[in-house]
Motif scaffolding. Structure first.
Motif, PDB file in Angstrom:
ATOM      1  N   GLY A  26      10.651 -84.141  12.528  1.00  0.00           N
ATOM      2  CA  GLY A  26      10.645 -84.347  11.411  1.00  0.00           C
ATOM      3  C   GLY A  26       9.303 -85.278  11.063  1.00  0.00           C
ATOM      4  O   GLY A  26       8.116 -84.961  11.909  1.00  0.00           O
ATOM      5  N   ARG A  27       9.379 -86.483  10.301  1.00  0.00           N
ATOM      6  CA  ARG A  27       8.384 -87.353  10.001  1.00  0.00           C
ATOM      7  C   ARG A  27       9.212 -88.874  10.636  1.00  0.00           C
ATOM      8  O   ARG A  27       8.693 -89.723  10.118  1.00  0.00           O
ATOM      9  CB  ARG A  27       8.017 -87.600   8.765  1.00  0.00           C
ATOM     10  CG  ARG A  27       7.419 -86.482   8.090  1.00  0.00           C
ATOM     11  CD  ARG A  27       5.832 -86.049   8.847  1.00  0.00           C
ATOM     12  NE  ARG A  27       5.256 -84.971   8.434  1.00  0.00           N
ATOM     13  CZ  ARG A  27       5.072 -83.857   8.825  1.00  0.00           C
ATOM     14  NH1 ARG A  27       5.872 -83.459   9.890  1.00  0.00           N
ATOM     15  NH2 ARG A  27       4.773 -82.905   8.451  1.00  0.00           N
ATOM     16  N   ARG A  28      10.145 -88.580  11.756  1.00  0.00           N
ATOM     17  CA  ARG A  28      10.657 -89.698  11.974  1.00  0.00           C
ATOM     18  C   ARG A  28       9.909 -90.473  13.229  1.00  0.00           C
ATOM     19  O   ARG A  28       9.129 -89.975  14.019  1.00  0.00           O
ATOM     20  CB  ARG A  28      11.935 -89.416  12.655  1.00  0.00           C
ATOM     21  CG  ARG A  28      13.025 -88.871  11.477  1.00  0.00           C
ATOM     22  CD  ARG A  28      14.288 -88.482  11.905  1.00  0.00           C
ATOM     23  NE  ARG A  28      14.424 -87.484  13.137  1.00  0.00           N
ATOM     24  CZ  ARG A  28      14.340 -86.037  12.960  1.00  0.00           C
ATOM     25  NH1 ARG A  28      14.069 -85.767  11.432  1.00  0.00           N
ATOM     26  NH2 ARG A  28      14.166 -85.497  13.938  1.00  0.00           N
ATOM     27  N   GLY A  29      10.269 -91.893  13.273  1.00  0.00           N
ATOM     28  CA  GLY A  29       9.578 -92.676  14.342  1.00  0.00           C
ATOM     29  C   GLY A  29      10.152 -92.224  15.740  1.00  0.00           C
ATOM     30  O   GLY A  29      11.455 -91.642  15.820  1.00  0.00           O
ATOM     31  N   PHE A  30       9.403 -92.979  16.689  1.00  0.00           N
ATOM     32  CA  PHE A  30      10.057 -92.431  18.224  1.00  0.00           C
ATOM     33  C   PHE A  30      11.319 -93.289  18.450  1.00  0.00           C
ATOM     34  O   PHE A  30      12.070 -92.857  19.497  1.00  0.00           O
ATOM     35  CB  PHE A  30       8.877 -92.842  19.051  1.00  0.00           C
ATOM     36  CG  PHE A  30       8.779 -94.398  19.509  1.00  0.00           C
ATOM     37  CD1 PHE A  30       9.423 -95.085  19.946  1.00  0.00           C
ATOM     38  CD2 PHE A  30       7.227 -94.842  19.055  1.00  0.00           C
ATOM     39  CE1 PHE A  30       9.302 -96.506  20.186  1.00  0.00           C
ATOM     40  CE2 PHE A  30       7.148 -96.201  19.461  1.00  0.00           C
ATOM     41  CZ  PHE A  30       8.261 -97.004  20.087  1.00  0.00           C
ATOM     42  N   ASN A  31      11.832 -94.179  17.689  1.00  0.00           N
ATOM     43  CA  ASN A  31      13.109 -95.137  18.153  1.00  0.00           C
ATOM     44  C   ASN A  31      14.159 -94.102  18.507  1.00  0.00           C
ATOM     45  O   ASN A  31      15.188 -94.353  19.243  1.00  0.00           O
ATOM     46  CB  ASN A  31      13.554 -95.903  16.943  1.00  0.00           C
ATOM     47  CG  ASN A  31      12.459 -97.177  16.827  1.00  0.00           C
ATOM     48  OD1 ASN A  31      11.867 -97.173  17.943  1.00  0.00           O
ATOM     49  ND2 ASN A  31      12.624 -97.848  16.051  1.00  0.00           N
ATOM     50  N   HIS A  50       5.761 -92.147  21.006  1.00  0.00           N
ATOM     51  CA  HIS A  50       4.507 -92.795  19.940  1.00  0.00           C
ATOM     52  C   HIS A  50       5.040 -92.241  18.498  1.00  0.00           C
ATOM     53  O   HIS A  50       5.568 -91.083  18.411  1.00  0.00           O
ATOM     54  CB  HIS A  50       3.242 -92.297  20.423  1.00  0.00           C
ATOM     55  CG  HIS A  50       2.916 -90.940  20.177  1.00  0.00           C
ATOM     56  ND1 HIS A  50       3.325 -89.856  20.689  1.00  0.00           N
ATOM     57  CD2 HIS A  50       1.792 -90.415  19.073  1.00  0.00           C
ATOM     58  CE1 HIS A  50       2.608 -88.660  20.165  1.00  0.00           C
ATOM     59  NE2 HIS A  50       1.821 -89.215  19.149  1.00  0.00           N
ATOM     60  N   ASP A  51       4.688 -93.053  17.477  1.00  0.00           N
ATOM     61  CA  ASP A  51       4.803 -92.768  16.451  1.00  0.00           C
ATOM     62  C   ASP A  51       3.444 -92.152  15.951  1.00  0.00           C
ATOM     63  O   ASP A  51       2.378 -92.721  15.817  1.00  0.00           O
ATOM     64  CB  ASP A  51       5.110 -93.905  15.425  1.00  0.00           C
ATOM     65  CG  ASP A  51       6.489 -94.664  15.654  1.00  0.00           C
ATOM     66  OD1 ASP A  51       7.244 -93.678  16.183  1.00  0.00           O
ATOM     67  OD2 ASP A  51       6.596 -96.055  15.084  1.00  0.00           O
ATOM     68  N   ARG A  52       3.529 -90.713  15.545  1.00  0.00           N
ATOM     69  CA  ARG A  52       2.592 -89.947  15.181  1.00  0.00           C
ATOM     70  C   ARG A  52       1.979 -90.657  13.902  1.00  0.00           C
ATOM     71  O   ARG A  52       2.724 -91.162  13.169  1.00  0.00           O
ATOM     72  CB  ARG A  52       2.719 -88.604  14.869  1.00  0.00           C
ATOM     73  CG  ARG A  52       3.453 -87.797  16.173  1.00  0.00           C
ATOM     74  CD  ARG A  52       4.271 -86.447  15.644  1.00  0.00           C
ATOM     75  NE  ARG A  52       5.372 -87.260  15.175  1.00  0.00           N
ATOM     76  CZ  ARG A  52       6.459 -86.453  14.698  1.00  0.00           C
ATOM     77  NH1 ARG A  52       6.171 -85.459  14.445  1.00  0.00           N
ATOM     78  NH2 ARG A  52       7.725 -86.925  14.208  1.00  0.00           N
ATOM     79  N   ARG A  53       0.576 -90.458  13.706  1.00  0.00           N
ATOM     80  CA  ARG A  53       0.002 -90.911  12.546  1.00  0.00           C
ATOM     81  C   ARG A  53       1.044 -90.586  11.158  1.00  0.00           C
ATOM     82  O   ARG A  53       1.305 -89.329  11.361  1.00  0.00           O
ATOM     83  CB  ARG A  53      -1.368 -90.813  12.349  1.00  0.00           C
ATOM     84  CG  ARG A  53      -1.686 -89.280  12.021  1.00  0.00           C
ATOM     85  CD  ARG A  53      -3.398 -88.914  11.759  1.00  0.00           C
ATOM     86  NE  ARG A  53      -4.331 -89.188  12.660  1.00  0.00           N
ATOM     87  CZ  ARG A  53      -5.355 -89.668  12.347  1.00  0.00           C
ATOM     88  NH1 ARG A  53      -6.077 -89.553  11.123  1.00  0.00           N
ATOM     89  NH2 ARG A  53      -6.223 -89.652  13.429  1.00  0.00           N
ATOM     90  N   ASN A  54       1.067 -91.134  10.304  1.00  0.00           N
ATOM     91  CA  ASN A  54       1.899 -90.915   9.052  1.00  0.00           C
ATOM     92  C   ASN A  54       3.336 -90.939   9.397  1.00  0.00           C
ATOM     93  O   ASN A  54       4.255 -90.319   8.547  1.00  0.00           O
ATOM     94  CB  ASN A  54       1.397 -89.568   8.400  1.00  0.00           C
ATOM     95  CG  ASN A  54       0.000 -89.397   8.146  1.00  0.00           C
ATOM     96  OD1 ASN A  54      -0.670 -90.739   7.970  1.00  0.00           O
ATOM     97  ND2 ASN A  54      -0.573 -88.436   8.389  1.00  0.00           N
ATOM     98  N   THR A  55       3.711 -91.462  10.486  1.00  0.00           N
ATOM     99  CA  THR A  55       5.117 -91.653  10.827  1.00  0.00           C
ATOM    100  C   THR A  55       5.353 -93.022  11.478  1.00  0.00           C
ATOM    101  O   THR A  55       4.471 -93.555  11.761  1.00  0.00           O
ATOM    102  CB  THR A  55       5.667 -90.509  11.845  1.00  0.00           C
ATOM    103  OG1 THR A  55       5.111 -91.101  13.202  1.00  0.00           O
ATOM    104  CG2 THR A  55       5.284 -89.105  11.378  1.00  0.00           C
ATOM    105  N   GLY A  56       6.869 -93.430  11.369  1.00  0.00           N
ATOM    106  CA  GLY A  56       6.841 -94.693  11.972  1.00  0.00           C
ATOM    107  C   GLY A  56       6.317 -95.888  11.559  1.00  0.00           C
ATOM    108  O   GLY A  56       5.933 -95.992  10.483  1.00  0.00           O
ATOM    109  N   ALA A  57       6.035 -96.532  12.410  1.00  0.00           N
ATOM    110  CA  ALA A  57       5.191 -97.630  12.258  1.00  0.00           C
ATOM    111  C   ALA A  57       3.582 -97.697  12.493  1.00  0.00           C
ATOM    112  O   ALA A  57       2.856 -98.519  12.500  1.00  0.00           O
ATOM    113  CB  ALA A  57       5.566 -98.738  13.404  1.00  0.00           C
TER     114      ALA A  57
END
Length: 276
Positions: A26-31, A50-57
Motif C-alpha cells: 500500500g502506501r504504508r510505512g515500514f513499521n 524504508h518508507d518510500r517517498r510519499n509514505t510513512g515519515a
C-alpha cells in the motif's frame, strides 16, 4: 538518507549477513514489517526497511515523469548503492512485491533474488486500487484544494510523521497536484490486470533470478493469482501457507502475525542461499 533530493526514512535491522530489502504494501510505512524483519535478522540477515517517498515519515514529493512505483525503484537502487548492499535480495508484500519485480526489471544488476508475498492481481484489485492510491486525492484537490488533500486520512498520517510535509503540500497549486497524480494514475492503470497487476506475463517470464512467491488470501491478493504468477516465473518456488481464502477486500498484514516465524525462516534460508 537524502536520496535524489528526497529525505527517506529507513532502518537497518541486523548487524551482519547478506542483505534483504523488504518493502511494505500500500502506501504504508515500514513499521508494520519491523516484527517480521527482526525475526528474519535473527537468522543472520541484514534487513533494510524504508518508507518510500510519499509514505510513512519520508518526504512527500508529488512530481516525476516516471510512474510513482518506478520512482521508488530508482530510490531503492540509490539507497542500496550508498549502503554497499547491491546486489541484494529484494522482496515485499502487495505493492511492495510489485515494486520488487519492477526493481528487477529496471535495475537487474541490483537484484540477486526476489521474495514476493501477497501479490496483487485480478479484477477486484483493479477496481479498488486506482481510486485508493490516486482517485480519492484527485477529487479532494478539485473539490477543496490542498487543504482538503492534507485533511485526508493518509496525508494526516504522513504529516504527523513528518510535519514538513504539510508545508510542502500547501505550497503546491491544486492544478499542479491534480496533473501529477493524474499522470501517475494513467501509468498505474495502463498495464495488465492479471495475473499480476501492472506486470505483463512476458515480463514475469523474463525473470532470471531465484524467486519465491507466497500467495495472499483476500480479494485484493487472491491465492489463484499468486499461484498463476509463480507458474510464470521460471524456476520459482511456491510457498503455500495453507491459509483459508477470505471474502474480504483486504486481510491486514498484522493478521499474518501467526505466520511470521515460518515466513522468516523460509525467507532467511532463501537469502542465505542466494544473497551472497
Amino acid at each position: 538518507m537524502n536520496v535524489r533530493g528526497v529525505n527517506i526514512h529507513y532502518r537497518i535491522i541486523g548487524d551482519e549477513g547478506p542483505w534483504l530489502a523488504l518493502i511494505t504494501g500500500g502506501r504504508r510505512g515500514f513499521n508494520e514489517f519491523v516484527p517480521l524483519a527482526e525475526k528474519i535478522a535473527a537468522h543472520g540477515v541484514r534487513v533494510l526497511v524504508h518508507d518510500r517517498r510519499n509514505t510513512g515519515a519520508s518526504d512527500v514529493v508529488i512530481e516525476g515523469r516516471d510512474g510513482e512505483e518506478e520512482i521508488w525503484t530508482d530510490d531503492l537502487y540509490e539507497m542500496l548503492g550508498r549502503l554497499g548492499a547491491r546486489p541484494a535480495v529484494v522482496g515485499g508484500a502487495s505493492s511492495g512485491a510489485r515494486t520488487s519485480v519492477l526493481t528487477y526489471l529496471r535495475h537487474p544488476d541490483a537484484v540477486r533474488a526476489l521474495f514476493l508475498m501477497r501479490v496483487t492481481g485480478g479484477a477486484f484489485a483493479a477496481g479498488r486500487l486506482p481510486d485508493m492510491y490516486y482517485g480519492q486525492f484527485i477529487r479532494a484537490a478539485k473539490e477543496g484544494g490542498m487543504a482538503a488533500v492534507c485533511a485526508t486520512e493518509q496525508y494526516r498520517e504522513r504529516i504527523a510523521a513528518n510535519p514538513a510535509n504539510r508545508e510542502r503540500l500547501m505550497k503546491m497549486e491544486p492544478k499542479q497536484y491534480v496533473e501529477a497524480m493524474q499522470h501517475w494514475l494513467d501509468i498505474f492503470t495502463r498495464g495488465p490486470v492479471e495475473p499480476m497487476y501492472g506486470v505483463t506475463e512476458a515480463q514475469l517470464r523474463s525473470i532470471k533470478v531465484p524467486s519465491i512467491v507466497i500467495p495472499g488470501n483476500d480479494k485484493t491478493h487472491n491465492g489463484a493469482c499468486g499461484r498463476a504468477i509463480q507458474k510464470l516465473i521460471p524456476g520459482s518456488r511456491l510457498v503455500d501457507l495453507g491459509l483459508e481464502e477470505q471474502d474480504l477486500p483486504l486481510v491486514p498484514f498484522s493478521d499474518w502475525g501467526p505466520q511470521e516465524a515460518r515466513i522468516a525462516k523460509v525467507c532467511a534460508e532463501f537469502v542465505q542461499q542466494h544473497g551472497r
